[in-house]
Design a protein around this motif. Structure first.
Motif, short mmCIF file in Angstrom:
data_model
loop_
_atom_site.label_atom_id
_atom_site.label_comp_id
_atom_site.label_asym_id
_atom_site.label_seq_id
_atom_site.Cartn_x
_atom_site.Cartn_y
_atom_site.Cartn_z
N LYS A 146 68.87 53.74 42.93
CA LYS A 146 68.01 53.55 41.77
C LYS A 146 66.93 54.61 41.65
O LYS A 146 66.62 55.06 40.55
CB LYS A 146 67.36 52.16 41.84
N ASP A 147 66.36 55.03 42.78
CA ASP A 147 65.26 55.99 42.72
C ASP A 147 65.72 57.33 42.15
O ASP A 147 65.11 57.88 41.23
CB ASP A 147 64.60 56.16 44.09
N VAL A 148 66.83 57.85 42.67
CA VAL A 148 67.34 59.14 42.17
C VAL A 148 67.81 58.99 40.73
O VAL A 148 67.60 59.88 39.89
CB VAL A 148 68.49 59.66 43.06
N TYR A 149 68.42 57.86 40.43
CA TYR A 149 68.88 57.59 39.07
C TYR A 149 67.72 57.68 38.07
O TYR A 149 67.83 58.35 37.04
CB TYR A 149 69.53 56.21 39.02
N PHE A 150 66.62 57.00 38.37
CA PHE A 150 65.48 57.01 37.45
C PHE A 150 64.88 58.40 37.31
O PHE A 150 64.49 58.81 36.21
CB PHE A 150 64.41 56.01 37.91
N ILE A 151 64.79 59.14 38.40
CA ILE A 151 64.24 60.50 38.33
C ILE A 151 65.07 61.37 37.39
O ILE A 151 64.54 62.04 36.50
CB ILE A 151 64.17 61.12 39.74
N LEU A 152 66.38 61.35 37.56
CA LEU A 152 67.24 62.19 36.72
C LEU A 152 67.26 61.71 35.27
O LEU A 152 67.28 62.53 34.34
CB LEU A 152 68.67 62.22 37.29
N TRP A 161 54.39 64.07 27.27
CA TRP A 161 53.42 63.48 28.19
C TRP A 161 53.82 62.06 28.57
O TRP A 161 53.65 61.64 29.71
CB TRP A 161 52.02 63.49 27.56
N THR A 162 54.35 61.33 27.62
CA THR A 162 54.78 59.96 27.89
C THR A 162 55.89 59.93 28.94
O THR A 162 55.84 59.15 29.91
CB THR A 162 55.27 59.28 26.60
N THR A 163 56.90 60.78 28.76
CA THR A 163 57.99 60.84 29.72
C THR A 163 57.49 61.25 31.10
O THR A 163 57.84 60.64 32.12
CB THR A 163 59.05 61.85 29.25
N TYR A 164 56.66 62.28 31.14
CA TYR A 164 56.19 62.78 32.43
C TYR A 164 55.28 61.77 33.13
O TYR A 164 55.30 61.65 34.37
CB TYR A 164 55.46 64.11 32.24
N TYR A 165 54.51 61.01 32.36
CA TYR A 165 53.65 60.00 32.97
C TYR A 165 54.51 58.89 33.60
O TYR A 165 54.24 58.44 34.71
CB TYR A 165 52.70 59.40 31.93
N LYS A 166 55.54 58.47 32.90
CA LYS A 166 56.44 57.46 33.44
C LYS A 166 57.14 57.97 34.70
O LYS A 166 57.32 57.22 35.67
CB LYS A 166 57.48 57.07 32.39
N LEU A 167 57.53 59.24 34.69
CA LEU A 167 58.18 59.82 35.86
C LEU A 167 57.21 59.84 37.04
O LEU A 167 57.58 59.49 38.16
CB LEU A 167 58.67 61.23 35.55
N MET A 168 55.96 60.24 36.79
CA MET A 168 54.97 60.25 37.86
C MET A 168 54.81 58.86 38.47
O MET A 168 54.82 58.69 39.70
CB MET A 168 53.62 60.74 37.33
N GLU A 169 54.66 57.86 37.61
CA GLU A 169 54.48 56.49 38.10
C GLU A 169 55.70 56.02 38.89
O GLU A 169 55.56 55.34 39.92
CB GLU A 169 54.22 55.55 36.92
N ALA A 170 56.90 56.37 38.42
CA ALA A 170 58.11 55.96 39.12
C ALA A 170 58.18 56.60 40.51
O ALA A 170 58.45 55.92 41.51
CB ALA A 170 59.34 56.34 38.31
N VAL A 171 57.93 57.90 40.58
CA VAL A 171 58.00 58.60 41.87
C VAL A 171 56.95 58.05 42.83
O VAL A 171 57.23 57.83 44.01
CB VAL A 171 57.82 60.12 41.68
#
Length: 250
Positions: A146-152, A161-171
């Motif tokens: 799941k972690d790699v899946y969400f990152i990709l 900015w919205t996408t990158y913020y969500k990515l930061m929070e996920a990581v």
């Protein structure tokens, strides 16, 4: 590699990269081949993809969705290393060399899981991917993790900015769960969140509304390119710390 499946996905994208991938061992998870006109004995831009995940499928709807998902993961893995990567897309699907009806991308988020093959075959494909481009190896991981899946998947989304913020929070969430120190600079993180949250700096893409523009803001702002560098460095740090040691010791 060459064709091995009755389902063939016709690809648009970076022909130069496709040609390189077609000349390598690659992976049967995402097998790119073609680029040669055998009648005229010269290169062309006819590149295709086949995959283990379509074996034993008989209907085009499932095949289309599998293809969309794999291309999305491939694009996300590509954007991890190049923000301006020319993304791949599918323009036609063939079954036994005949076109099938188009099916739109339903956009559902779900892991593909392990293809219906033996553990030895899966291990062999992982090994092939590890010797090829790192993008194939990340795609393999993303089918089951799941972690790699969400990152990709986040990286395949629009650069914003919205996408990158969500990515930061996920990581950060994944790293906290696994007790991984990402080595993130507090100053850089503050600059990122300050820009992402503030209307006066990131405009309509900001996470807060117009009233934030009236507040004084003394923290250094980022450009969207700097934001990409920041979040992808976090993603790479996470992947390096959690998955690369396993790869090196396997």
């Amino acid at each position: 590699m060459s064709k091995f499946s009755d389902w063939e996905f016709m690809l648009n994208g970076d022909s130069q990269e496709f040609r390189q991938r077609a000349s390598e061992m690659g992976s049967f998870y995402f097998n790119i081949y073609g680029g040669v006109d055998h009648w005229l004995d010269c290169p062309n831009d006819d590149f295709r993809m086949t995959t283990l995940f379509c074996e034993n499928e008989t209907g085009p709807d499932v095949a289309w969705q599998v293809g969309y998902e794999l291309v999305s993961l491939f694009n996300g893995a590509s954007v991890l290393f190049n923000k301006n990567y020319r993304k791949a897309s599918i323009f036609e699907l063939l079954y036994k060399e005949s076109p099938v009806d188009f099916k739109p991308n339903r956009g559902g988020a779900a892991l593909l899981g392990r293809p219906p093959f033996s553990d030895n075959k899966i291990s062999e494909e992982y090994e092939n991917a590890s010797r090829s481009d790192i993008k194939f190896w990340l795609m393999h991981l993303a089918t089951e993790n799941k972690d790699v899946y969400f990152i990709l998947k986040y990286l395949d989304m629009e650069s914003s900015w919205t996408t990158y913020y969500k990515l930061m929070e996920a990581v950060e969430t994944f790293a906290e769960e696994k007790r991984i120190d990402l080595g993130t600079s507090r100053k850089e993180r503050k600059s990122f969140t300050n820009t992402a949250n503030n209307f006066s700096l990131s405009g309509f893409d900001s996470r807060h509304g117009f009233k934030e523009a009236t507040k004084k803001n003394k923290t250094k702002s980022m450009s969207i390119d700097e934001a990409y560098d920041f979040v992808t460095s976090m993603a790479k740090s996470y992947l390096q710390n959690y998955y690369f040691p396993k790869k090196k010791n396997s």
